[in-house]
Design an enzyme around this catalytic site. Sequence first.
Site, mmCIF file in Angstrom:
data_model
loop_
_atom_site.group_PDB
_atom_site.id
_atom_site.type_symbol
_atom_site.label_atom_id
_atom_site.label_comp_id
_atom_site.label_asym_id
_atom_site.label_seq_id
_atom_site.Cartn_x
_atom_site.Cartn_y
_atom_site.Cartn_z
ATOM 1 C CG HIS A 159 11.140 7.432 -9.393
ATOM 2 N ND1 HIS A 159 12.355 6.886 -9.058
ATOM 3 C CD2 HIS A 159 10.357 7.305 -8.276
ATOM 4 C CE1 HIS A 159 12.313 6.438 -7.807
ATOM 5 N NE2 HIS A 159 11.117 6.691 -7.305
ATOM 6 C CG ASP A 193 12.070 9.217 -2.367
ATOM 7 O OD1 ASP A 193 11.006 9.830 -2.187
ATOM 8 O OD2 ASP A 193 12.118 8.002 -2.692
ATOM 9 C CG HIS A 195 11.825 4.547 -3.992
ATOM 10 N ND1 HIS A 195 10.834 5.197 -3.273
ATOM 11 C CD2 HIS A 195 11.531 3.226 -3.944
ATOM 12 C CE1 HIS A 195 9.964 4.296 -2.826
ATOM 13 N NE2 HIS A 195 10.366 3.098 -3.208
ATOM 14 C CG ASP A 282 9.943 7.279 0.158
ATOM 15 O OD1 ASP A 282 10.912 7.995 0.457
ATOM 16 O OD2 ASP A 282 9.619 7.036 -1.019
HETATM 17 C C1 SP5 Z 1 8.454 9.170 -5.592
HETATM 18 C C2 SP5 Z 1 8.436 7.772 -5.065
HETATM 19 O O1 SP5 Z 1 8.706 7.570 -3.889
HETATM 20 N N1 SP5 Z 1 8.075 6.790 -5.909
HETATM 21 C C3 SP5 Z 1 8.081 5.445 -5.475
HETATM 22 C C4 SP5 Z 1 7.622 4.488 -6.504
HETATM 23 C C5 SP5 Z 1 7.676 3.097 -5.983
HETATM 24 N N2 SP5 Z 1 6.915 2.202 -6.779
HETATM 25 C C6 SP5 Z 1 7.116 0.805 -6.513
HETATM 26 C C7 SP5 Z 1 6.379 0.377 -5.296
HETATM 27 C C8 SP5 Z 1 6.469 -1.100 -5.093
HETATM 28 C C9 SP5 Z 1 5.212 -1.600 -4.464
HETATM 29 N N3 SP5 Z 1 5.199 -1.487 -3.030
HETATM 30 C C10 SP5 Z 1 5.006 -2.706 -2.358
HETATM 31 C C11 SP5 Z 1 4.838 -2.563 -0.900
HETATM 32 C C12 SP5 Z 1 5.638 -3.616 -0.197
HETATM 33 N N4 SP5 Z 1 5.362 -3.635 1.203
HETATM 34 ZN ZN ZN Z 2 10.387 7.170 -2.859
#
Ligand code: SP5
Ligand code: ZN
Length: 343
Positions: A159, A193, A195, A282
């Site tokens: 990111h 990943d 994301h 993830d």
């Molecule tokens: C490297 C990487 O995987 N970074 C991921 C960053 C994600 N950040 C946002 C997360 C949003 C909050 N999660 C809420 C859980 C919902 N069940």
């Molecule tokens: Zn991620």
Amino acid sequence: MKKIPVVFHMDQLCHKPLFEWAFGEKIAHPETTSRAERILSEISRKPEIFELVSPRSFPLALIRQVADSSVIKVLKAASRLPPKKTFYPYVFPKNRSEEANPELIEHAGFFCLDSGTPLNATTWSAAAWSAACAAKAAQYVAERKTRLSYGLCRPPGHHASFHQFGGYCYFNNAAIAAKKLQILGKVAVLDIDFHHGNGTQELFYEDNQVLTVSLHGDPKMFFPYYSGFSSEKGRNKGKGYNVNIPLQKNINGTQYLNHLKKALKEISEFKPKYLVVAAGFDTFEGDPVGSFCLKTDDYESIGKMIAGLDLPTVVVQEGGYAAEKLGVNVVRFLLALRRLQRV
Ligand code: SP5
Ligand code: ZN
């Protein structure tokens, strides 16, 4: 068969983000030290297959290729914070003012994407060692010492763009590996990943020598929200050299592998000399951040399919927050790629 080098530095464990805000709730930060510890412990059970090595110095010249001087200055400013003090950026100006001062920790929001990526006195060193792992892993492959290497990068990187850190990431480790290999020939970066790899996309958006391909949760629903759409294909010379494959939530292994096949076809048509895999886990069914339903066996299938490209490959660790299963998933993936060494 040659052992798989696993690159890690103990100081990466000094970085301990405590919490983040998720949809109005304060939750324990998912990017924990236990992630790296679980990977290390699974890897150390197979000493006949893996060789654990440490980088020796920060790759400053490479870091400068993927992060502007302001981002570097912010992290260095954070290293002057008192030991227990953490700064969470929470004001994010849309325009970078002339007054933006990276030496001032309160201005960190100018150089940061989100509020989940805290700064403290250990952040600079952990992020720089994490970058060093990617650089050293790439060096193994560049020097043809091995055809497969693994950077146990943590904090993660995909990111982080040239102008901003964020999404638990400080420096773009996968981009560092790609920059190092790019001198020797064309590189494909495959991001698996959960994301979208927005930072990696941006860093190579105008580059036709590095193809960036990312499969991820649809940005209409998932972080980073503003990028990862299939309409983003690259700019200028780089047009046609960025591929995004947004996916619906809850997809299973079979469905995922079908999409991966398309991604791999793009890569083989590009005819790269090297492959960098930004490997996040993830996508796992039990992951607290992602929303796919992959099982441990699926990482073996993904690894086999990627090994089918038969390219010298650098694997760079990204996300994966179901820490208890992360080590097992990483090892299954790497074992499936191991056939690359058999040449
Ligand atoms: C490297 C990487 O995987 N970074 C991921 C960053 C994600 N950040 C946002 C997360 C949003 C909050 N999660 C809420 C859980 C919902 N069940
Ligand atoms: Zn991620």
